[in-house]
Write a protein that holds these residues in place. Structure first.
Motif, PDB file in Angstrom:
ATOM      1  N   THR A  38      40.369  42.173  29.832  1.00  0.00           N
ATOM      2  CA  THR A  38      40.753  41.032  28.989  1.00  0.00           C
ATOM      3  C   THR A  38      42.091  41.341  28.339  1.00  0.00           C
ATOM      4  O   THR A  38      42.418  42.500  28.093  1.00  0.00           O
ATOM      5  N   ARG A  39      42.857  40.282  28.079  1.00  0.00           N
ATOM      6  CA  ARG A  39      44.115  40.441  27.332  1.00  0.00           C
ATOM      7  C   ARG A  39      43.915  40.104  25.867  1.00  0.00           C
ATOM      8  O   ARG A  39      44.847  40.167  25.094  1.00  0.00           O
ATOM      9  N   ILE A  68      34.663  43.732  41.199  1.00  0.00           N
ATOM     10  CA  ILE A  68      33.613  42.739  41.492  1.00  0.00           C
ATOM     11  C   ILE A  68      34.003  41.320  41.041  1.00  0.00           C
ATOM     12  O   ILE A  68      33.141  40.464  40.868  1.00  0.00           O
ATOM     13  N   SER A  70      29.947  35.136  33.094  1.00  0.00           N
ATOM     14  CA  SER A  70      29.048  34.417  34.017  1.00  0.00           C
ATOM     15  C   SER A  70      27.846  35.294  34.384  1.00  0.00           C
ATOM     16  O   SER A  70      26.754  34.772  34.611  1.00  0.00           O
ATOM     17  N   ARG A 121      42.625  46.691  29.085  1.00  0.00           N
ATOM     18  CA  ARG A 121      43.626  45.640  28.871  1.00  0.00           C
ATOM     19  C   ARG A 121      44.444  45.350  30.112  1.00  0.00           C
ATOM     20  O   ARG A 121      45.212  44.388  30.132  1.00  0.00           O
ATOM     21  N   ASP A 122      44.363  46.189  31.138  1.00  0.00           N
ATOM     22  CA  ASP A 122      45.008  45.858  32.411  1.00  0.00           C
ATOM     23  C   ASP A 122      44.237  46.526  33.547  1.00  0.00           C
ATOM     24  O   ASP A 122      43.371  47.371  33.320  1.00  0.00           O
ATOM     25  N   LEU A 123      44.573  46.114  34.764  1.00  0.00           N
ATOM     26  CA  LEU A 123      43.787  46.531  35.923  1.00  0.00           C
ATOM     27  C   LEU A 123      43.881  48.037  36.171  1.00  0.00           C
ATOM     28  O   LEU A 123      42.877  48.695  36.480  1.00  0.00           O
ATOM     29  N   GLY A 180      31.028  29.745  37.560  1.00  0.00           N
ATOM     30  CA  GLY A 180      29.700  30.115  38.070  1.00  0.00           C
ATOM     31  C   GLY A 180      29.668  30.159  39.582  1.00  0.00           C
ATOM     32  O   GLY A 180      30.688  29.980  40.248  1.00  0.00           O
ATOM     33  N   VAL A 209      41.041  38.674  39.657  1.00  0.00           N
ATOM     34  CA  VAL A 209      41.052  40.144  39.695  1.00  0.00           C
ATOM     35  C   VAL A 209      41.069  40.648  41.145  1.00  0.00           C
ATOM     36  O   VAL A 209      41.771  41.613  41.468  1.00  0.00           O
ATOM     37  N   ILE A 262      34.465  31.267  46.329  1.00  0.00           N
ATOM     38  CA  ILE A 262      33.564  32.251  45.713  1.00  0.00           C
ATOM     39  C   ILE A 262      32.843  31.721  44.474  1.00  0.00           C
ATOM     40  O   ILE A 262      31.912  32.353  43.977  1.00  0.00           O
ATOM     41  N   GLY A 263      33.297  30.595  43.940  1.00  0.00           N
ATOM     42  CA  GLY A 263      32.629  30.076  42.747  1.00  0.00           C
ATOM     43  C   GLY A 263      33.332  28.822  42.261  1.00  0.00           C
ATOM     44  O   GLY A 263      34.322  28.378  42.862  1.00  0.00           O
ATOM     45  N   ALA A 264      32.806  28.264  41.192  1.00  0.00           N
ATOM     46  CA  ALA A 264      33.451  27.092  40.585  1.00  0.00           C
ATOM     47  C   ALA A 264      33.027  26.998  39.137  1.00  0.00           C
ATOM     48  O   ALA A 264      31.867  27.277  38.797  1.00  0.00           O
ATOM     49  N   GLY A 270      36.577  38.219  38.982  1.00  0.00           N
ATOM     50  CA  GLY A 270      36.510  37.126  39.934  1.00  0.00           C
ATOM     51  C   GLY A 270      37.791  36.968  40.734  1.00  0.00           C
ATOM     52  O   GLY A 270      38.484  37.963  41.016  1.00  0.00           O
ATOM     53  N   GLY A 329      36.802  40.730  35.642  1.00  0.00           N
ATOM     54  CA  GLY A 329      37.474  39.915  34.647  1.00  0.00           C
ATOM     55  C   GLY A 329      36.488  39.416  33.601  1.00  0.00           C
ATOM     56  O   GLY A 329      35.276  39.353  33.841  1.00  0.00           O
TER      57      GLY A 329
END
Ligand SMILES: NC(=O)c1ccc[n+]([C@@H]2O[C@H](COP(=O)([O-])OP(=O)(O)OC[C@H]3O[C@@H](n4cnc5c(N)ncnc54)[C@H](OP(=O)(O)O)[C@@H]3O)[C@@H](O)[C@H]2O)c1
Length: 196
Positions: free
Chosen positions: A67-68, A115, A53, A81-83, A23, A120, A18-20, A117, A47
């Motif tokens: 984010t944490r 959505i 990105s 702070r969490d999902l 990006g 997540v 899905i990316g690297a 990355g 995330g």
């Protein structure tokens, strides 16, 4: 998770990349339009790396960023702070958003979206929080592109591998083996999966 349906939407290459390096490895404008059509008027949970990105809030959608980092804040985004807290904030946001602006087949989809990355998506699927997957496949070999860019295999991010609890929805997926016309870098296709 209570509070309504949750979708996850991503684009992957033929092998699940899905990316690297934070990006994307392709540019397929028609897939971006599809992503917009599906998520417009909804809440998108992502995330912090994906937020960075994208480079800012997506127009017409409420952004929830995970984010944490205790002091992290962003203009135009709700921070969670969490999902679980992020998805709860997304459901609250959708409740306040009013009428669904989406058109056609997109109206049948959830309004709360994960959505990315990669980290997540994996957490959301593992936790059983997602009801529907909308997966674009891009007809490229992204790992080869990453290699050509000098990126290491560790820099490559992959979509979760789907387990047997996911059933492909043939009525809402492109015919097997078919591709939509080339847009930008490549041909592409869309499949939907539902959680059983
Ligand atoms: N092809 C596609 O459809 C698509 C879609 C989205 C993203 N992507 C790609 O995916 C890659 C990014 O994925 P990624 O896995 O590296 O990063 P990510 O999932 O976007 O973000 C990871 C960060 O999110 C935060 N986070 C994750 N889970 C959390 C949780 N449970 N609670 C609180 N915070 C949490 C952490 O931020 P802190 O470090 O700040 O604590 C973590 O470092 C990029 O290459 C991007 O282009 C592709």
């Amino acid at each position: 998770m209570s509070g309504g349906a949750v979708g996850a939407i991503w684009a992957q290459d033929r092998y699940g990349v899905i990316g690297a390096d934070g990006g994307m490895l392709w540019r397929v404008p028609a897939d971006f339009r599809h992503f917009r059509a599906a998520t417009l008027g909804g809440a998108v949970v992502m995330g912090r790396t994906t937020w960075e990105s994208i480079g800012g809030a997506l127009a017409g959608r409420t952004s929830i960023v995970l984010t944490r980092r205790p002091d992290w804040a962003a203009q135009d985004a709700v921070v969670a702070r969490d999902l679980r807290a992020g998805l709860a904030a997304a459901h609250d946001a959708v409740d306040a958003l009013g009428e669904d602006p989406r058109e056609g087949i997109y109206r049948a989809l959830p309004r709360v979206w994960v959505i990315g990355g990669g980290s997540v998506y994996a957490q959301a699927l593992d936790a059983g929080f997602v009801d529907r997957l909308v997966i674009s496949t891009i007809d490229v070999n992204a790992a080869a592109r990453a290699d050509a860019l000098g990126l290491t295999a560790e820099a490559v991010t992959r979509a979760p591998v789907l387990g047997g609890e996911w059933l492909r929805d043939p009525d809402r997926s492109d015919p097997p083996g078919s591709w939509r016309p080339v847009s930008g870098d490549a041909a592409w296709r869309v499949d939907q999966w539902r959680h059983i």
